[in-house]
Motif scaffolding. Structure first.
Motif, PDB file in Angstrom:
ATOM      1  N   HIS A 293       0.812  -1.221   0.000  1.00 50.06           N
ATOM      2  CA  HIS A 293       0.000   0.000   0.000  1.00 50.06           C
ATOM      3  C   HIS A 293       0.845   1.270   0.000  1.00 50.06           C
ATOM      4  CE1 HIS A 293      -3.728  -2.205   0.526  1.00 50.06           C
ATOM      5  NE2 HIS A 293      -3.135  -2.919   1.473  1.00 50.06           N
ATOM      6  N   LEU A 294       2.146   1.145   0.251  1.00 52.24           N
ATOM      7  CA  LEU A 294       3.005   2.324   0.299  1.00 52.24           C
ATOM      8  C   LEU A 294       3.312   2.874  -1.083  1.00 52.24           C
ATOM      9  CD1 LEU A 294       5.547   1.064   2.991  1.00 52.24           C
ATOM     10  CD2 LEU A 294       3.647   2.656   3.330  1.00 52.24           C
ATOM     11  N   HIS A 295       3.133   2.055  -2.097  1.00 50.79           N
ATOM     12  CA  HIS A 295       3.416   2.484  -3.471  1.00 50.79           C
ATOM     13  C   HIS A 295       2.204   2.227  -4.368  1.00 50.79           C
ATOM     14  CE1 HIS A 295       7.702   3.493  -3.160  1.00 50.79           C
ATOM     15  NE2 HIS A 295       7.783   2.493  -2.294  1.00 50.79           N
ATOM     16  N   PRO A 296       1.142   3.003  -4.210  1.00 48.70           N
ATOM     17  CA  PRO A 296      -0.043   2.808  -5.052  1.00 48.70           C
ATOM     18  C   PRO A 296       0.236   3.054  -6.528  1.00 48.70           C
ATOM     19  CG  PRO A 296      -0.215   4.852  -3.796  1.00 48.70           C
ATOM     20  CD  PRO A 296       0.958   4.112  -3.250  1.00 48.70           C
ATOM     21  N   GLU A 297       1.350   3.725  -6.823  1.00 48.65           N
ATOM     22  CA  GLU A 297       1.693   4.004  -8.224  1.00 48.65           C
ATOM     23  C   GLU A 297       2.327   2.798  -8.911  1.00 48.65           C
ATOM     24  OE1 GLU A 297       5.537   4.822  -6.007  1.00 48.65           O
ATOM     25  OE2 GLU A 297       3.385   4.940  -5.604  1.00 48.65           O
ATOM     26  N   ARG A 298       2.687   1.773  -8.147  1.00 47.91           N
ATOM     27  CA  ARG A 298       3.329   0.590  -8.721  1.00 47.91           C
ATOM     28  C   ARG A 298       2.312  -0.511  -9.016  1.00 47.91           C
ATOM     29  NH1 ARG A 298       8.810  -0.295  -5.038  1.00 47.91           N
ATOM     30  NH2 ARG A 298       9.731   1.794  -5.385  1.00 47.91           N
ATOM     31  N   SER A 299       2.662  -1.352  -9.958  1.00 49.51           N
ATOM     32  CA  SER A 299       1.817  -2.508 -10.296  1.00 49.51           C
ATOM     33  C   SER A 299       2.451  -3.759  -9.702  1.00 49.51           C
ATOM     34  CB  SER A 299       1.675  -2.646 -11.822  1.00 49.51           C
ATOM     35  OG  SER A 299       1.003  -1.529 -12.375  1.00 49.51           O
ATOM     36  N   TYR A 300       1.937  -4.166  -8.562  1.00 47.73           N
ATOM     37  CA  TYR A 300       2.420  -5.378  -7.914  1.00 47.73           C
ATOM     38  C   TYR A 300       1.535  -6.562  -8.301  1.00 47.73           C
ATOM     39  CZ  TYR A 300       5.534  -2.735  -4.745  1.00 47.73           C
ATOM     40  OH  TYR A 300       6.526  -1.953  -4.213  1.00 47.73           O
ATOM     41  N   THR A 301       2.008  -7.760  -8.011  1.00 45.29           N
ATOM     42  CA  THR A 301       1.234  -8.962  -8.292  1.00 45.29           C
ATOM     43  C   THR A 301      -0.117  -8.950  -7.572  1.00 45.29           C
ATOM     44  OG1 THR A 301       1.190 -11.378  -8.054  1.00 45.29           O
ATOM     45  CG2 THR A 301       2.416 -10.154  -6.399  1.00 45.29           C
ATOM     46  N   LYS A 302      -1.135  -9.489  -8.226  1.00 44.63           N
ATOM     47  CA  LYS A 302      -2.459  -9.615  -7.617  1.00 44.63           C
ATOM     48  C   LYS A 302      -2.665 -10.983  -6.982  1.00 44.63           C
ATOM     49  CE  LYS A 302      -4.671  -6.312 -10.755  1.00 44.63           C
ATOM     50  NZ  LYS A 302      -5.798  -6.077 -11.705  1.00 44.63           N
ATOM     51  N   GLU A 303      -1.655 -11.833  -7.098  1.00 46.28           N
ATOM     52  CA  GLU A 303      -1.782 -13.205  -6.627  1.00 46.28           C
ATOM     53  C   GLU A 303      -1.430 -13.368  -5.154  1.00 46.28           C
ATOM     54  OE1 GLU A 303      -3.096 -15.446  -8.658  1.00 46.28           O
ATOM     55  OE2 GLU A 303      -3.215 -13.817 -10.142  1.00 46.28           O
ATOM     56  N   LYS A 304      -0.612 -12.464  -4.645  1.00 47.98           N
ATOM     57  CA  LYS A 304      -0.161 -12.615  -3.258  1.00 47.98           C
ATOM     58  C   LYS A 304       0.313 -11.271  -2.707  1.00 47.98           C
ATOM     59  CE  LYS A 304       2.714 -15.687  -4.730  1.00 47.98           C
ATOM     60  NZ  LYS A 304       3.786 -16.726  -4.843  1.00 47.98           N
ATOM     61  N   THR A 305       0.429 -11.206  -1.387  1.00 51.72           N
ATOM     62  CA  THR A 305       0.914 -10.016  -0.710  1.00 51.72           C
ATOM     63  C   THR A 305       1.767 -10.446   0.468  1.00 51.72           C
ATOM     64  OG1 THR A 305       0.237  -7.868   0.237  1.00 51.72           O
ATOM     65  CG2 THR A 305      -1.067  -9.791   0.859  1.00 51.72           C
ATOM     66  N   ILE A 306       2.499  -9.518   1.055  1.00 48.87           N
ATOM     67  CA  ILE A 306       3.279  -9.833   2.246  1.00 48.87           C
ATOM     68  C   ILE A 306       2.793  -8.979   3.417  1.00 48.87           C
ATOM     69  CG2 ILE A 306       5.405 -10.764   1.287  1.00 48.87           C
ATOM     70  CD1 ILE A 306       6.584  -7.972   1.351  1.00 48.87           C
ATOM     71  N   VAL A 307       2.795  -9.590   4.586  1.00 50.12           N
ATOM     72  CA  VAL A 307       2.381  -8.920   5.817  1.00 50.12           C
ATOM     73  C   VAL A 307       3.456  -9.160   6.870  1.00 50.12           C
ATOM     74  CG1 VAL A 307       0.643  -8.827   7.641  1.00 50.12           C
ATOM     75  CG2 VAL A 307      -0.066  -9.234   5.263  1.00 50.12           C
ATOM     76  N   PHE A 308       3.800  -8.103   7.586  1.00 51.24           N
ATOM     77  CA  PHE A 308       4.775  -8.210   8.667  1.00 51.24           C
ATOM     78  C   PHE A 308       4.077  -7.889   9.986  1.00 51.24           C
ATOM     79  CE2 PHE A 308       7.293  -7.387   4.910  1.00 51.24           C
ATOM     80  CZ  PHE A 308       8.406  -8.208   5.071  1.00 51.24           C
ATOM     81  N   THR A 309       4.140  -8.823  10.918  1.00 49.35           N
ATOM     82  CA  THR A 309       3.584  -8.609  12.245  1.00 49.35           C
ATOM     83  C   THR A 309       4.694  -8.105  13.160  1.00 49.35           C
ATOM     84  OG1 THR A 309       1.966 -10.368  11.910  1.00 49.35           O
ATOM     85  CG2 THR A 309       2.392  -9.684  14.180  1.00 49.35           C
ATOM     86  N   GLU A 310       4.433  -6.992  13.830  1.00 49.32           N
ATOM     87  CA  GLU A 310       5.450  -6.316  14.642  1.00 49.32           C
ATOM     88  C   GLU A 310       5.229  -6.539  16.130  1.00 49.32           C
ATOM     89  OE1 GLU A 310       6.290  -1.715  15.898  1.00 49.32           O
ATOM     90  OE2 GLU A 310       6.059  -2.111  13.749  1.00 49.32           O
ATOM     91  N   TYR A 311       6.282  -6.951  16.799  1.00 47.53           N
ATOM     92  CA  TYR A 311       6.293  -7.123  18.245  1.00 47.53           C
ATOM     93  C   TYR A 311       7.292  -6.135  18.844  1.00 47.53           C
ATOM     94  CZ  TYR A 311       4.035 -11.635  17.334  1.00 47.53           C
ATOM     95  OH  TYR A 311       3.181 -12.628  16.926  1.00 47.53           O
ATOM     96  N   SER A 312       6.915  -5.496  19.909  1.00 46.37           N
ATOM     97  CA  SER A 312       7.817  -4.591  20.619  1.00 46.37           C
ATOM     98  C   SER A 312       8.462  -5.341  21.773  1.00 46.37           C
ATOM     99  CB  SER A 312       7.044  -3.380  21.141  1.00 46.37           C
ATOM    100  OG  SER A 312       7.909  -2.478  21.787  1.00 46.37           O
ATOM    101  N   LYS A 313       9.780  -5.219  21.883  1.00 52.93           N
ATOM    102  CA  LYS A 313      10.515  -5.961  22.894  1.00 52.93           C
ATOM    103  C   LYS A 313      11.478  -5.035  23.636  1.00 52.93           C
ATOM    104  CE  LYS A 313       9.053 -10.063  21.328  1.00 52.93           C
ATOM    105  NZ  LYS A 313       8.244 -11.018  22.120  1.00 52.93           N
ATOM    106  N   ALA A 314      11.713  -5.346  24.902  1.00 44.88           N
ATOM    107  CA  ALA A 314      12.783  -4.672  25.623  1.00 44.88           C
ATOM    108  C   ALA A 314      14.105  -5.147  25.041  1.00 44.88           C
ATOM    109  CB  ALA A 314      12.700  -4.990  27.111  1.00 44.88           C
ATOM    110  N   ASP A 315      15.112  -4.272  25.026  1.00 46.01           N
ATOM    111  CA  ASP A 315      16.384  -4.594  24.390  1.00 46.01           C
ATOM    112  C   ASP A 315      17.531  -4.324  25.346  1.00 46.01           C
ATOM    113  OD1 ASP A 315      17.866  -5.238  21.823  1.00 46.01           O
ATOM    114  OD2 ASP A 315      18.737  -3.296  22.300  1.00 46.01           O
TER     115      ASP A 315
END
Length: 381
Positions: A293-315
């Motif tokens: 969704h960050l590049h609506p001007e681009r033509s990406y594949t319609k067959e699949k997408t990637i999702v990143f789940t974010e966890y916050s951790k103490a470091d």
């Protein structure tokens, strides 16, 4: 050139280090050595293309460039163009999706009301008055005094506790300035005049910033492994963790880091937005990112997408992303800054070096100010 030959040495190739390297090379016409412990330039703003889907993503979480600083905007546009992306965030609370930042749609949906914009202020005043809060020095108290306890508990408390790994009652009130608020239906997350995502991705910016032949970038090189090889009169610009530079001599600062889990999903659009927050403490992660969704001007594949789940951790300081600005850490950081002031030809800055939660445009501005106020002065003295 040998490491000992360089009069300017920069630890870190994020925005602070890369901008200063560019300024030293292009303006002062001096060789500069950039040491980067990771295997890539760009720090936490690094972007790359997923080989399976062809979708470009930000390796360390979604980064939206935004600023109202004309100088910063004009400077960075020498090295990239930006698309027309405008950031919108949604949040999930108890299985229902709401607009974020909190706006009139969020309020009406949450309370099952149909308030008009001119009615919002009085409504929130009544909500806040129920708590009778007089001391608003903490993040929690300030938030409740502005939006009332119900909205705070639903959309702010749980997410903030997960994000900062700290009780919100122990966080400073000024952190609340990072949470925009609307009394109308405006869904734009930022107030900034300029906004977008680099047309060719973030990595291309750093490639351009560091392209001068006078800039020597050495990847997979830890500053502390070669520190003893530096010339005694070298100007050191360090953008790593403030406490690490002094070998934790005054104690360790607390940091927050992030962990991401990648998932390839066999649909064109998984969540309909680049970032979905999860407000409830019961949900262990803070956000999910869908970078297509960050590049609506681009033509990406319609067959699949990637999702990143974010966890916050103490470091423990080994992979810090953000400072945790509670009272104890702020006090300790001030003591470390005093040590910086006692060192000759040493500049410690950036999000990790200043122990401040800078956005990208603030880091660039900090770098430009350091160059004008300190490095050019050292060069001419």
């Amino acid at each position: 050139m040998q490491i000992s030959d360089y009069k300017y040495v920069i630890a870190g190739s994020g925005f602070l280090g890369s901008v200063l390297a560019e300024r030293i090379a292009s303006v002062l016409k001096k060789p500069v050595l950039v040491l980067e412990k990771r295997g890539h330039i760009g720090g936490n703003c690094y972007s790359e293309t997923d080989p399976e889907t062809g979708i470009e993503f930000h390796k360390y979480g979604t980064h939206i460039f935004h600023t109202s600083n004309e100088r910063v905007w004009n400077y960075i546009n020498q090295f990239t163009s930006f698309n027309q992306y405008r950031h919108q965030v949604l949040t999930t609370h108890e299985g229902k999706v709401y607009q974020l930042p909190i706006n009139l749609e969020t309020i009406n949906s949450f309370f099952s009301l149909s308030l008009k914009p001119f009615e919002v202020e009085e409504f929130l005043h009544q909500q806040a008055a129920k708590e009778n809060i007089s001391d608003t020095s903490s993040f929690e108290a300030k938030a409740i005094s502005l939006v009332g306890r119900q909205l705070y508990e639903a959309f702010i408390r749980g997410y903030s506790a997960k994000q900062w790994q700290t009780d919100p009652a122990k966080l400073p009130a000024d952190l609340l300035s990072r949470l925009p608020f609307r009394k109308n239906y405006d869904e734009n997350y930022y107030f900034s005049t300029y906004q977008g995502v680099p047309s060719n991705g973030y990595t291309a910016i750093f490639e351009n910033l560091l392209s001068d032949p006078l800039i020597d970038v050495r990847l997979n090189t830890d500053f502390f492994d070669v520190k003893d090889q530096l010339a005694a009169d070298a100007t050191i610009i360090y953008s790593g963790p403030l406490d690490r530079y002094f070998n934790y001599s005054l104690g360790k600062l607390n940091w927050r880091t992030l962990q991401f889990e990648k998932q390839v999903v066999g649909v064109e659009d998984y969540q309909g937005t680049s970032v979905m927050n999860f407000a409830d403490v019961a949900v262990p992660y803070t956000r999910q990112h869908e970078p297509r969704h960050l590049h609506p001007e681009r033509s990406y594949t319609k067959e699949k997408t990637i999702v990143f789940t974010e966890y916050s951790k103490a470091d423990d300081g080994s992979e810090p992303f953000y400072p945790i600005p509670n009272a104890e850490n702020i006090a300790l950081a001030k003591e470390y800054r005093k040590l910086v002031g006692q060192e000759k030809n040493l500049i410690v800055a950036g999000r990790l070096g200043d122990y401040k939660y800078y956005d990208m445009h603030e880091t660039i501005n900090r770098a430009l100010e350091i160059f004008d106020d300190q490095i050019k002065t050292l060069h001419t003295s």
